[in-house]
Enzyme design. Structure first.
Site, PDB file in Angstrom:
ATOM      1  N   GLU A 167      -1.170 -23.282   9.981  1.00  0.00           N
ATOM      2  CA  GLU A 167      -2.254 -22.404  10.434  1.00  0.00           C
ATOM      3  C   GLU A 167      -3.636 -23.002  10.171  1.00  0.00           C
ATOM      4  OE1 GLU A 167      -1.556 -18.422   8.986  1.00  0.00           O
ATOM      5  OE2 GLU A 167       0.329 -18.290  10.098  1.00  0.00           O
ATOM      6  N   GLU A 272       7.842 -18.681  10.601  1.00  0.00           N
ATOM      7  CA  GLU A 272       7.858 -17.421   9.844  1.00  0.00           C
ATOM      8  C   GLU A 272       8.216 -16.324  10.834  1.00  0.00           C
ATOM      9  OE1 GLU A 272       3.935 -16.689   8.200  1.00  0.00           O
ATOM     10  OE2 GLU A 272       4.043 -18.422   6.867  1.00  0.00           O
TER      11      GLU A 272
END
Ligand SMILES: *[C@@H]1O[C@H](CO)[C@@H](O)[C@H](O)[C@H]1NC(C)=O
Ligand SMILES: *[C@@H]1O[C@H](CO)[C@@H](O)[C@H](O)[C@H]1NC(C)=O
Ligand SMILES: *[C@@H]1O[C@H](CO)[C@@H](O)[C@H](O)[C@H]1NC(C)=O
Ligand SMILES: *[C@@H]1O[C@H](CO)[C@@H](O)[C@H](O)[C@H]1NC(C)=O
Ligand SMILES: *[C@@H]1O[C@H](CO)[C@@H](O)[C@H](O)[C@H]1NC(C)=O
Ligand SMILES: *[C@@H]1O[C@H](CO)[C@@H](O)[C@H](O)[C@H]1NC(C)=O
Ligand SMILES: *[C@@H]1O[C@H](CO)[C@@H](O)[C@H](O)[C@H]1NC(C)=O
Ligand SMILES: *[C@@H]1O[C@H](CO)[C@@H](O)[C@H](O)[C@H]1NC(C)=O
Ligand SMILES: *[C@@H]1O[C@H](CO)[C@@H](O)[C@H](O)[C@H]1NC(C)=O
Length: 559
Positions: A167, A272
């Site tokens: 990220e 995730e």
């Protein structure tokens, strides 16, 4: 003591092998899929395995990123405690977000390997160990951190992949940072090839609007040279996806994402998943969709978030609690539900490895208003060139505390503002992934950048010793013979290309094994050099552009 411990751990490993445990199979990439050595398609049936570090909640930390970390693969007692639960869950992969290369991971990695569990290792660390989305750069300190971690883990046979970032890019206006992520993938990949490691190179992306997450994914796996080379491409794309909340359906939650990634060129998985906004315990019914024939053409499984408790702005994740003395694991309904869903998952064993083909590396996405990354990548950071520069600077940053990270950003801003007032600029230390322009010193450790700016200011005041003080953080270096700009060009002018990086001297290398394999990728070509274009003339200083202390992308966050 250290080497004795090594030997003891090695004996344990040997004893386990002798007692009839079969070696874990190597996983290879073919086309856009993963396969175990026996030719079966490999799906990541995983769980995030990372105890959460300290989280300082304030407005500068909207994602609640931790400021410290706990290396969950360094405590064999804990891994031994958790292994039966990981086995009950039926996982074949764990993802570890923050590891310390100076610690010993033999017990955990061996236990997991013997149990058929692979590891995806994130190379970045909280605070100053990640590409900083607010001031992105690809620098010697990050390269060395990444290589040291790879070196530490390369002796284990169950490392599936190394993530070069998590990220880093969180919005369209941050997509310029992708140049640095791609450079990190290029250099880590070259290093892995050089040590004959077959582990894959990955990136874990935050979810977001298709207008930038899709070109970002395509960019990370593209070939800027247009010659179908994978030299700068990731091998494995992770999407941190929380679109399925509670009980949902493929159509309602995943159909859009499935469409967006149709035809993607490298293997992809959900790095995730496990939305909590519809409440906990979670039903985990998305497992049925992720491992279905609707999603198997694109996705190779995913990582459920999270085994350990983890707090976020949305609430608590985590499917077990650990007693305060660390001895006992308590599972809840969330755990049971995931276990039941994983037990039922039976994704198709197709296509066959022989029909999966080789991976192609298309040309890169065009820059537009929602995707701004240049195809001109920053150079491979060259430590000896940066050390040469540091040694030849007239004013050096000499922090009075070993914990200097917290003052580096403000000192850089301050030094740049002083330099700006005296007619200079911080262009030489700035890197711009949108224009694809990289100042000569922008590949160096931020401490060297600071010494450079301090030296330029010192020079601009005719070497007035007072101007090198910086409140006691600077020291005059009487060995310096030339102006900082001359030192930069003599040390760094030949350090603007790509090369196969090596471990910093003094770090002992280990023999690689590695479970992942990117063979059959048709790559191996060098990406050529990344020449410095005419540098952006914009003078910036004192605007917080280089606040190195801001939180960086070392741990999970949510879309
Ligand atoms: C991106 O935009 C947000 C607001 O939309 C802003 O807060 C942030 O600073 C911007 N980031 C960059 C790198 O320009
Ligand atoms: C920019 O290009 C990407 C494809 O690379 C596209 O998905 C996106 O919509 C484009 N953005 C705009 C504003 O057109
Ligand atoms: C491993 O963790 C346990 C608690 O789970 C702790 O008691 C022990 O001291 C730790 N060992 C090391 C070497 O840190
Ligand atoms: C873990 O502890 C928290 C706080 O006491 C509790 O809310 C949660 O339900 C527990 N989870 C499990 C799996 O026991
Ligand atoms: C790194 O920089 C040094 C010093 O400028 C130079 O001599 C060397 O060739 C560079 N290394 C590589 C591999 O490019
Ligand atoms: C982070 O900063 C600390 C000092 O605060 C330093 O010791 C460490 O080497 C830095 N790490 C990286 C990757 O630059
Ligand atoms: C480093 O300094 C910062 C700010 O002063 C502080 O919050 C942090 O706890 C310190 N870290 C260590 C390891 O001392
Ligand atoms: C980076 O380059 C782009 C395009 O040239 C420019 O718009 C932007 O302002 C530059 N960013 C910085 C921080 O200089
Ligand atoms: C060093 O710089 C920091 C940040 O500007 C400042 O707080 C500190 O007083 C300076 N001096 C010393 C000796 O650390």
């Amino acid at each position: 003591m250290r080497s004795l411990y090594r030997i003891a751990a090695g004996l344990t490993a040997a004893a386990l092998i002798v007692s009839g445990v079969h070696a874990i199979q190597r996983v290879s990439r073919a086309g856009r899929y993963l396969y175990t050595a026996d030719g079966n398609r490999f799906y990541i049936k995983g769980v995030a395995y990372q105890q959460q570090g300290a989280v300082v909640a304030d407005t500068s930390n909207p994602f609640l990123e931790p400021s410290t970390y706990i290396d969950s693969l360094a405590n064999g007692t804990d891994c031994q405690r958790d292994l039966p639960y990981l086995q009950q869950l039926g996982v074949n992969t764990i993802r570890a977000y923050s590891v310390d290369s100076s610690l010993n991971h033999d017990t955990c990695m061996q236990l997991f390997s013997n149990a058929g569990i692979y590891a995806i290792i994130d190379l970045s660390l909280p605070v100053n160990g990640s590409i900083n989305r607010d001031s992105p750069a690809w620098t010697t300190n990050l390269l060395d951190l990444y290589l040291e971690t790879v070196n530490t883990f390369s002796k284990y046979d169950n490392v599936l992949a190394y993530n070069v970032g998590n990220e880093v890019v969180t919005a369209a206006n941050e997509t310029g940072a992708a140049t640095f992520v791609k450079a990190a993938a290029r250099d880590v990949k070259a290093y892995l090839n050089s040590i004959q490691s077959s582990a894959l190179v990955g990136y874990a992306a935050i979810d977001g609007d298709a207008s930038w997450i899709v070109p970002l994914a395509n960019y990370l796996s593209c070939d800027p040279s247009g010659s179908n080379s994978g030299a700068t491409a990731i091998d494995l794309y992770g999407l941190n996806n929380y679109e399925w909340c509670g009980d949902s359906t493929f159509e309602a939650s995943y159909a859009g994402t499935e469409g967006n990634f149709a035809g993607y060129n490298v293997p992809a998985y959900f790095s995730e998943f496990g939305c909590i906004t519809a409440g906990t315990p979670r039903p985990w019914t998305e497992v049925g969709a992720i491992f279905s024939s609707e999603m198997s053409p694109e996705w190779s499984g995913g990582i459920a978030f999270s085994y350990f408790p983890a707090s976020s702005v949305q609430g608590q994740f985590g499917m077990v609690n650990i007693s305060s003395d660390g001895s006992t694991v308590t599972t809840g309904q969330d755990f049971d539900n995931l276990q039941a869903q994983y037990a039922q998952a039976s994704p198709p064993n197709s296509p066959s490895e022989s029909s999966a083909g080789s991976t192609s590396y298309p040309s890169c996405p065009q820059q537009n208003s929602t995707f701004v990354a240049s195809t001109t990548l920053p150079p491979t950071p060259n430590l000896s060139a940066c050390t040469c520069l540091e040694n030849n600077l007239g004013c050096q940053f000499t922090p009075t505390t070993s914990n200097y990270t917290s003052i580096l950003g403000s000192l850089l801003d301050y030094a740049c503002s002083l330099l700006g007032q005296s007619g200079g600029s911080c262009n030489d230390i700035s890197a711009n992934g949108t224009s694809g322009t990289y100042g000569l010193v922008s590949e160096c450790d931020p401490t060297v950048m600071l010494s450079y700016v301090m030296s330029e200011y010192y020079g601009a005041t005719s070497n007035n010793p007072q101007s090198c003080s910086f409140g006691g953080n600077g020291t005059v270096n009487s060995n310096a013979k030339s102006a900082p700009t001359s030192a930069a060009s003599s040390c760094l002018a030949t350090a603007t290309g790509t090369f196969v990086p090596t471990l910093p001297s003094g770090v002992a290398s280990t023999t690689p094994t590695g479970a992942g394999s990117s063979s059959g990728s048709g790559s191996g070509k060098s990406s050529g050099s990344a020449p410095i274009a005419a540098f952006d003339a914009r003078v910036f200083f004192g605007v917080g552009v280089l606040v190195v202390t801001s939180m960086v992308s070392g741990f999970m966050t949510l879309a």
